[in-house]
Design a protein around this motif. Structure first.
Motif, PDB file in Angstrom:
ATOM      1  N   LEU A  27     -19.938 -35.284  18.772  1.00  0.00           N
ATOM      2  CA  LEU A  27     -18.529 -34.976  19.485  1.00  0.00           C
ATOM      3  C   LEU A  27     -18.246 -33.499  19.475  1.00  0.00           C
ATOM      4  CD1 LEU A  27     -15.818 -37.649  18.682  1.00  0.00           C
ATOM      5  CD2 LEU A  27     -16.982 -37.269  20.662  1.00  0.00           C
ATOM      6  N   THR A  28     -18.071 -32.837  20.332  1.00  0.00           N
ATOM      7  CA  THR A  28     -17.879 -31.671  20.396  1.00  0.00           C
ATOM      8  C   THR A  28     -16.247 -31.467  20.295  1.00  0.00           C
ATOM      9  OG1 THR A  28     -17.334 -31.487  22.799  1.00  0.00           O
ATOM     10  CG2 THR A  28     -19.618 -31.199  21.895  1.00  0.00           C
ATOM     11  N   THR A  29     -15.929 -30.090  20.118  1.00  0.00           N
ATOM     12  CA  THR A  29     -14.518 -29.666  19.884  1.00  0.00           C
ATOM     13  C   THR A  29     -13.883 -29.772  21.105  1.00  0.00           C
ATOM     14  OG1 THR A  29     -15.204 -28.025  18.372  1.00  0.00           O
ATOM     15  CG2 THR A  29     -13.004 -27.852  19.270  1.00  0.00           C
ATOM     16  N   GLU A  30     -14.493 -29.874  22.388  1.00  0.00           N
ATOM     17  CA  GLU A  30     -14.114 -30.019  23.708  1.00  0.00           C
ATOM     18  C   GLU A  30     -13.842 -31.485  24.020  1.00  0.00           C
ATOM     19  OE1 GLU A  30     -14.901 -29.288  28.407  1.00  0.00           O
ATOM     20  OE2 GLU A  30     -16.622 -28.905  26.760  1.00  0.00           O
ATOM     21  N   PHE A  42      -6.451 -24.869  19.873  1.00  0.00           N
ATOM     22  CA  PHE A  42      -5.823 -25.076  18.347  1.00  0.00           C
ATOM     23  C   PHE A  42      -7.115 -25.847  17.390  1.00  0.00           C
ATOM     24  CE2 PHE A  42      -4.403 -28.160  15.445  1.00  0.00           C
ATOM     25  CZ  PHE A  42      -3.713 -27.244  14.487  1.00  0.00           C
ATOM     26  N   LEU A  43      -7.541 -26.730  18.083  1.00  0.00           N
ATOM     27  CA  LEU A  43      -8.821 -27.263  17.302  1.00  0.00           C
ATOM     28  C   LEU A  43      -9.764 -26.502  16.852  1.00  0.00           C
ATOM     29  CD1 LEU A  43      -9.391 -30.647  18.985  1.00  0.00           C
ATOM     30  CD2 LEU A  43      -8.637 -30.382  16.453  1.00  0.00           C
ATOM     31  N   ASP A  44      -9.975 -25.487  17.851  1.00  0.00           N
ATOM     32  CA  ASP A  44     -11.299 -24.607  17.575  1.00  0.00           C
ATOM     33  C   ASP A  44     -10.792 -23.805  16.324  1.00  0.00           C
ATOM     34  OD1 ASP A  44     -13.781 -23.245  18.098  1.00  0.00           O
ATOM     35  OD2 ASP A  44     -12.551 -21.582  18.517  1.00  0.00           O
ATOM     36  N   THR A  53      -5.328 -23.123   8.417  1.00  0.00           N
ATOM     37  CA  THR A  53      -4.486 -23.751   9.748  1.00  0.00           C
ATOM     38  C   THR A  53      -3.979 -25.013   9.469  1.00  0.00           C
ATOM     39  OG1 THR A  53      -5.743 -22.157  11.247  1.00  0.00           O
ATOM     40  CG2 THR A  53      -4.312 -23.945  12.108  1.00  0.00           C
ATOM     41  N   ALA A  54      -2.686 -25.052   9.442  1.00  0.00           N
ATOM     42  CA  ALA A  54      -1.906 -26.322   9.295  1.00  0.00           C
ATOM     43  C   ALA A  54      -2.236 -27.293  10.630  1.00  0.00           C
ATOM     44  CB  ALA A  54      -0.521 -26.145   9.023  1.00  0.00           C
ATOM     45  N   ILE A  55      -2.126 -28.525  10.398  1.00  0.00           N
ATOM     46  CA  ILE A  55      -2.343 -29.550  11.349  1.00  0.00           C
ATOM     47  C   ILE A  55      -1.407 -30.684  10.869  1.00  0.00           C
ATOM     48  CG2 ILE A  55      -4.272 -30.778  10.267  1.00  0.00           C
ATOM     49  CD1 ILE A  55      -5.568 -31.361  13.119  1.00  0.00           C
ATOM     50  N   SER A  56      -0.899 -31.346  12.013  1.00  0.00           N
ATOM     51  CA  SER A  56       0.194 -32.267  12.023  1.00  0.00           C
ATOM     52  C   SER A  56      -0.334 -33.540  11.309  1.00  0.00           C
ATOM     53  CB  SER A  56       0.975 -32.633  12.954  1.00  0.00           C
ATOM     54  OG  SER A  56       0.301 -33.395  13.842  1.00  0.00           O
ATOM     55  N   ILE A  57       0.429 -34.551  10.812  1.00  0.00           N
ATOM     56  CA  ILE A  57      -0.220 -35.810  10.228  1.00  0.00           C
ATOM     57  C   ILE A  57      -0.499 -36.598  11.510  1.00  0.00           C
ATOM     58  CG2 ILE A  57       0.596 -37.936   9.421  1.00  0.00           C
ATOM     59  CD1 ILE A  57       2.039 -36.203   7.345  1.00  0.00           C
TER      60      ILE A  57
END
Length: 77
Positions: A27-30, A42-44, A53-57
């Motif tokens: 899977l790519t980021t896209e 954001f994912l990148d 970088t924080a990410i939500s649960i």
């Protein structure tokens, strides 16, 4: 202190593990951004900037569903 040690680079660890499972699923980021409805920008940043970088649960949960793994694997060193 309280005798507990916390991993100050936890978000970096999670990002490395998400990348690992993305590669296993080809899977790519896209594509991950499309499937999870998370901003590709954001994912990148989360996956590649190494800046904790924080990410939500909830977003991490959605990623785990798409990658077909339990969320716990993202925290394994």
């Amino acid at each position: 202190m309280n005798g507990y040690e916390f991993n100050l680079d936890m978000y970096k660890l999670v990002a490395r593990n998400v990348n690992k499972y993305m590669k296993l699923k080809n899977l790519t980021t896209e594509s991950l951004a499309q499937f999870t409805e998370i901003s590709e920008k954001f994912l990148d940043k989360f996956l590649n900037n190494n800046d904790n970088t924080a990410i939500s649960i909830y977003d991490l949960y959605k990623i785990s569903v798409i990658l077909e793994v339990g969320m716990n694997v993202f925290f394994e060193e």
